[in-house]
Enzyme design. Sequence first.
Site, PDB file in Angstrom:
ATOM      1  N   ARG A  22      -1.696  -0.771   2.615  1.00 54.88           N
ATOM      2  CA  ARG A  22      -3.170  -0.728   2.672  1.00 54.88           C
ATOM      3  C   ARG A  22      -3.699   0.530   3.373  1.00 54.88           C
ATOM      4  O   ARG A  22      -4.725   0.478   4.048  1.00 54.88           O
ATOM      5  CB  ARG A  22      -3.745  -1.955   3.403  1.00 54.88           C
ATOM      6  CG  ARG A  22      -3.545  -3.265   2.699  1.00 54.88           C
ATOM      7  CD  ARG A  22      -4.709  -3.565   1.759  1.00 54.88           C
ATOM      8  NE  ARG A  22      -4.380  -4.713   0.934  1.00 54.88           N
ATOM      9  CZ  ARG A  22      -4.829  -5.942   1.136  1.00 54.88           C
ATOM     10  NH1 ARG A  22      -5.675  -6.175   2.105  1.00 54.88           N
ATOM     11  NH2 ARG A  22      -4.480  -6.913   0.352  1.00 54.88           N
ATOM     12  N   ARG A  26     -10.372  -0.583   4.496  1.00 54.91           N
ATOM     13  CA  ARG A  26     -11.632  -0.684   5.245  1.00 54.91           C
ATOM     14  C   ARG A  26     -11.616  -0.086   6.646  1.00 54.91           C
ATOM     15  O   ARG A  26     -12.670   0.116   7.231  1.00 54.91           O
ATOM     16  CB  ARG A  26     -12.067  -2.155   5.314  1.00 54.91           C
ATOM     17  CG  ARG A  26     -12.625  -2.639   3.993  1.00 54.91           C
ATOM     18  CD  ARG A  26     -12.713  -4.150   3.951  1.00 54.91           C
ATOM     19  NE  ARG A  26     -11.366  -4.720   3.922  1.00 54.91           N
ATOM     20  CZ  ARG A  26     -11.098  -6.032   3.947  1.00 54.91           C
ATOM     21  NH1 ARG A  26     -12.079  -6.897   4.034  1.00 54.91           N
ATOM     22  NH2 ARG A  26      -9.859  -6.470   3.901  1.00 54.91           N
ATOM     23  N   ARG A  35     -16.484   2.828  -1.427  1.00 55.69           N
ATOM     24  CA  ARG A  35     -16.556   1.427  -1.847  1.00 55.69           C
ATOM     25  C   ARG A  35     -18.017   1.036  -2.118  1.00 55.69           C
ATOM     26  O   ARG A  35     -18.310   0.350  -3.082  1.00 55.69           O
ATOM     27  CB  ARG A  35     -15.950   0.588  -0.726  1.00 55.69           C
ATOM     28  CG  ARG A  35     -16.134  -0.881  -0.804  1.00 55.69           C
ATOM     29  CD  ARG A  35     -15.090  -1.528  -1.690  1.00 55.69           C
ATOM     30  NE  ARG A  35     -14.968  -2.935  -1.380  1.00 55.69           N
ATOM     31  CZ  ARG A  35     -15.887  -3.831  -1.678  1.00 55.69           C
ATOM     32  NH1 ARG A  35     -16.979  -3.482  -2.306  1.00 55.69           N
ATOM     33  NH2 ARG A  35     -15.721  -5.090  -1.342  1.00 55.69           N
ATOM     34  N   ASP A  72      -5.194  -3.600  -7.170  1.00 53.26           N
ATOM     35  CA  ASP A  72      -4.908  -4.855  -6.466  1.00 53.26           C
ATOM     36  C   ASP A  72      -3.936  -5.682  -7.287  1.00 53.26           C
ATOM     37  O   ASP A  72      -3.933  -5.598  -8.515  1.00 53.26           O
ATOM     38  CB  ASP A  72      -6.191  -5.656  -6.214  1.00 53.26           C
ATOM     39  CG  ASP A  72      -5.955  -6.745  -5.179  1.00 53.26           C
ATOM     40  OD1 ASP A  72      -6.057  -6.461  -3.974  1.00 53.26           O
ATOM     41  OD2 ASP A  72      -5.622  -7.880  -5.577  1.00 53.26           O
ATOM     42  N   TYR A 149      -2.182 -17.680  -6.507  1.00 50.92           N
ATOM     43  CA  TYR A 149      -3.616 -17.409  -6.741  1.00 50.92           C
ATOM     44  C   TYR A 149      -4.077 -18.072  -8.036  1.00 50.92           C
ATOM     45  O   TYR A 149      -5.172 -18.619  -8.119  1.00 50.92           O
ATOM     46  CB  TYR A 149      -3.876 -15.904  -6.782  1.00 50.92           C
ATOM     47  CG  TYR A 149      -3.783 -15.254  -5.428  1.00 50.92           C
ATOM     48  CD1 TYR A 149      -4.844 -15.293  -4.529  1.00 50.92           C
ATOM     49  CD2 TYR A 149      -2.624 -14.606  -5.019  1.00 50.92           C
ATOM     50  CE1 TYR A 149      -4.754 -14.713  -3.275  1.00 50.92           C
ATOM     51  CE2 TYR A 149      -2.516 -14.025  -3.762  1.00 50.92           C
ATOM     52  CZ  TYR A 149      -3.591 -14.081  -2.898  1.00 50.92           C
ATOM     53  OH  TYR A 149      -3.492 -13.512  -1.649  1.00 50.92           O
TER      54      TYR A 149
HETATM   55  O1  1CP Z   1      -3.722   1.145   0.052  1.00 50.82           O
HETATM   56  C1  1CP Z   1      -3.030   0.297  -0.544  1.00 50.82           C
HETATM   57  O2  1CP Z   1      -2.116  -0.351  -0.019  1.00 50.82           O
HETATM   58  C2  1CP Z   1      -3.214   0.137  -2.062  1.00 50.82           C
HETATM   59  C3  1CP Z   1      -4.082  -0.842  -2.537  1.00 50.82           C
HETATM   60  C4  1CP Z   1      -3.815  -2.353  -2.403  1.00 50.82           C
HETATM   61  C5  1CP Z   1      -2.630  -3.090  -2.534  1.00 50.82           C
HETATM   62  C6  1CP Z   1      -1.218  -2.573  -2.670  1.00 50.82           C
HETATM   63  C7  1CP Z   1      -4.871  -3.268  -2.234  1.00 50.82           C
HETATM   64  C8  1CP Z   1      -6.282  -2.909  -2.052  1.00 50.82           C
HETATM   65  N1  1CP Z   1      -4.346  -4.535  -2.345  1.00 50.82           N
HETATM   66  C9  1CP Z   1      -2.990  -4.458  -2.504  1.00 50.82           C
HETATM   67  C10 1CP Z   1      -2.033  -5.563  -2.697  1.00 50.82           C
HETATM   68  C11 1CP Z   1      -2.486  -6.965  -2.457  1.00 50.82           C
HETATM   69  N2  1CP Z   1      -3.670  -7.566  -2.777  1.00 50.82           N
HETATM   70  C12 1CP Z   1      -1.642  -7.965  -1.918  1.00 50.82           C
HETATM   71  C13 1CP Z   1      -0.201  -7.736  -1.533  1.00 50.82           C
HETATM   72  C14 1CP Z   1      -0.047  -7.129  -0.206  1.00 50.82           C
HETATM   73  C15 1CP Z   1      -0.497  -7.953   0.970  1.00 50.82           C
HETATM   74  O3  1CP Z   1       0.119  -9.022   1.205  1.00 50.82           O
HETATM   75  O4  1CP Z   1      -1.420  -7.531   1.656  1.00 50.82           O
HETATM   76  C16 1CP Z   1      -2.359  -9.175  -1.875  1.00 50.82           C
HETATM   77  C17 1CP Z   1      -1.879 -10.528  -1.392  1.00 50.82           C
HETATM   78  C18 1CP Z   1      -3.645  -8.906  -2.426  1.00 50.82           C
HETATM   79  C19 1CP Z   1      -4.743  -9.886  -2.637  1.00 50.82           C
HETATM   80  C20 1CP Z   1      -5.943  -9.454  -1.881  1.00 50.82           C
HETATM   81  N3  1CP Z   1      -6.784  -8.457  -2.301  1.00 50.82           N
HETATM   82  C21 1CP Z   1      -6.382  -9.894  -0.630  1.00 50.82           C
HETATM   83  C22 1CP Z   1      -5.685 -10.942   0.228  1.00 50.82           C
HETATM   84  C23 1CP Z   1      -6.467 -12.186   0.246  1.00 50.82           C
HETATM   85  C24 1CP Z   1      -5.729 -13.384   0.747  1.00 50.82           C
HETATM   86  O5  1CP Z   1      -5.440 -14.238  -0.064  1.00 50.82           O
HETATM   87  O6  1CP Z   1      -5.437 -13.425   1.949  1.00 50.82           O
HETATM   88  C25 1CP Z   1      -7.552  -9.188  -0.308  1.00 50.82           C
HETATM   89  C26 1CP Z   1      -8.434  -9.325   0.903  1.00 50.82           C
HETATM   90  C27 1CP Z   1      -7.773  -8.260  -1.379  1.00 50.82           C
HETATM   91  C28 1CP Z   1      -8.844  -7.229  -1.479  1.00 50.82           C
HETATM   92  C29 1CP Z   1      -8.372  -5.827  -1.229  1.00 50.82           C
HETATM   93  N4  1CP Z   1      -7.329  -5.232  -1.912  1.00 50.82           N
HETATM   94  C30 1CP Z   1      -7.204  -3.920  -1.496  1.00 50.82           C
HETATM   95  C31 1CP Z   1      -8.205  -3.674  -0.490  1.00 50.82           C
HETATM   96  C32 1CP Z   1      -8.438  -2.359   0.194  1.00 50.82           C
HETATM   97  C33 1CP Z   1      -8.918  -4.874  -0.325  1.00 50.82           C
HETATM   98  C34 1CP Z   1     -10.125  -5.064   0.584  1.00 50.82           C
HETATM   99  C35 1CP Z   1     -11.316  -5.205  -0.313  1.00 50.82           C
HETATM  100  C36 1CP Z   1     -12.584  -4.535   0.119  1.00 50.82           C
HETATM  101  O7  1CP Z   1     -12.718  -3.300   0.089  1.00 50.82           O
HETATM  102  O8  1CP Z   1     -13.516  -5.282   0.379  1.00 50.82           O
END
Ligand code: 1CP
Length: 344
Positions: A22, A26, A35, A72, A149
Site C-alpha cells: 500500500r 492515504r 483521489r 485493487d 468478499y
Molecule cells: O500501493 C499498493 O499497494 C497498490 C494498490 C493496492 C493493493 C495491492 C490497493 C489499493 N489495494 C490492494 C490490495 C488489497 N485490496 C488487498 C490485499 C492486501 C491487504 O490485505 O491489504 C485487500 C484485502 C483489498 C481490499 C480492500 N480494498 C480493502 C480492505 C477492506 C477490508 O475488508 O478490510 C480496502 C480498504 C480497499 C480500498 C483500497 N485499496 C487500495 C487503497 C489505497 C485503498 C484505500 C481506498 C481509498 O483511497 O479510499
Amino acid sequence: MSIFLDCIQKKKINRPPIWLMRQAGRYLSEYRETRKQAGSFLDLCYNSDLATEVTLQPIEKFGFDAAILFADILLILDALGVKVEFIEGVGPKIEPVRKLEDINNLLNVENIHEKLGPVYKTITMLKSSLPKNVPLIGFAGAPWTLSTYLINGRGEAGSITTKKFLLSNPAEFEKIINILTEATIEYLLMQIKHGADVIKIFDSWAGALNADMVLNYSLKPIKRIVETIKEKYPNIPFIVFPRAVNTTYSYFSNIKEFDVLAIDQFLDRDWVAREIQPKKIIQGNLDPIFLTLEKDVLLMELKKVINSFKKHPFIFNLGHGITPDAKVDNVKSMVEYIKEIDFR
Ligand code: 1CP
C-alpha cells in the site's frame, strides 16, 4: 540493474531491497489529492492516467526499489459481473453471490478483459514511465480471499460466514473457487503480457482457515495459478502472501514455483530465519504500527527485523499494508536507513 530482481534471483546484493505494501495510499497527501480529482475509488482504479500517477508518487518521493500497480484485488469481481462498491470511510461492499444459479449466471470469465482494459493500459503506461531500475509488481487476490468478499459481501474478521458456507455448500464453494482461479490466471497472464515484471498474490484472509483448509483452499488454488502461468512465463517471479497462516507457512516454503514468501508481523522471526529462509527468499515483516510512532521507536524495531533476517537475502517490507496514519517522515527515515546498509 535492479536490486529487487537481483535479490529474487539470488544474486549478490549489499543491502535489502525495500518497497511497502500500500505504498500508494492515504498516508500521502499527493494520493489524497489525486483521489479527490478521480471521484470514487473505483474511478481512480479504472483511470489509467491517474492510476499511473499514484503508482509513481511513492517512487518519486521515497525511491523505493519496486513499484506496485495501483489497482485493487476486488476489481476482478467487478469484471466478473458482480456489483462492487467502495463506501467512503467504510470499505468495500459487494452484492453476495451464493446460489448455484447466480454463480453460473453472474460470473463470466470470458468477459473480464473488457472491464479490466484500463488496468492493462496503466501497466503499459507505467512501463514507459518508471525508472529502468524499478520493476513493476502486478498482483491479484488469492481465490480464497476473493471468495470471502464474494460470499460475505465484505471483509469479516475470522471469515466465519465464508467458512460456514464452504462446509455447508461444498459444490457451490468449489465452483466459486474454480471460477476465481480461472479468472485470476487470465487476469495475471494479461498483466504479464502488458509488462508486469513480478506478480504478487495476496491471500489476506488465509489466517481465518484451519490448517487443513489452508492447504486446500489457500495453497492449492494459488499453486495452480502459479504453475499454469509459469508454463507460459517460466521466468516471471511470484511473491505469495498467505497472511497469518502461522506454521503452515512451512508448506508454502516447500512449493518450488513460489519464488518469494511474504511474511506477516505475527510470526516469530527466529522461526522464520530457521525454518523458512533456508528454503525461500522472504519479504517482510515490520509491523506497520511502528510507522505511526516516534522515529527512534521505529528504528529500534527496524534493526530487529534486519538482524533477524540478515543471514539470508530478504526483501524489506511491512507485515501488512501501511496505514493512513503512518508518518511520511518515518517512511523517509526508514528508506534512508535501509539504503545505507552495507552487508559487505
Ligand atoms: O500501493 C499498493 O499497494 C497498490 C494498490 C493496492 C493493493 C495491492 C490497493 C489499493 N489495494 C490492494 C490490495 C488489497 N485490496 C488487498 C490485499 C492486501 C491487504 O490485505 O491489504 C485487500 C484485502 C483489498 C481490499 C480492500 N480494498 C480493502 C480492505 C477492506 C477490508 O475488508 O478490510 C480496502 C480498504 C480497499 C480500498 C483500497 N485499496 C487500495 C487503497 C489505497 C485503498 C484505500 C481506498 C481509498 O483511497 O479510499
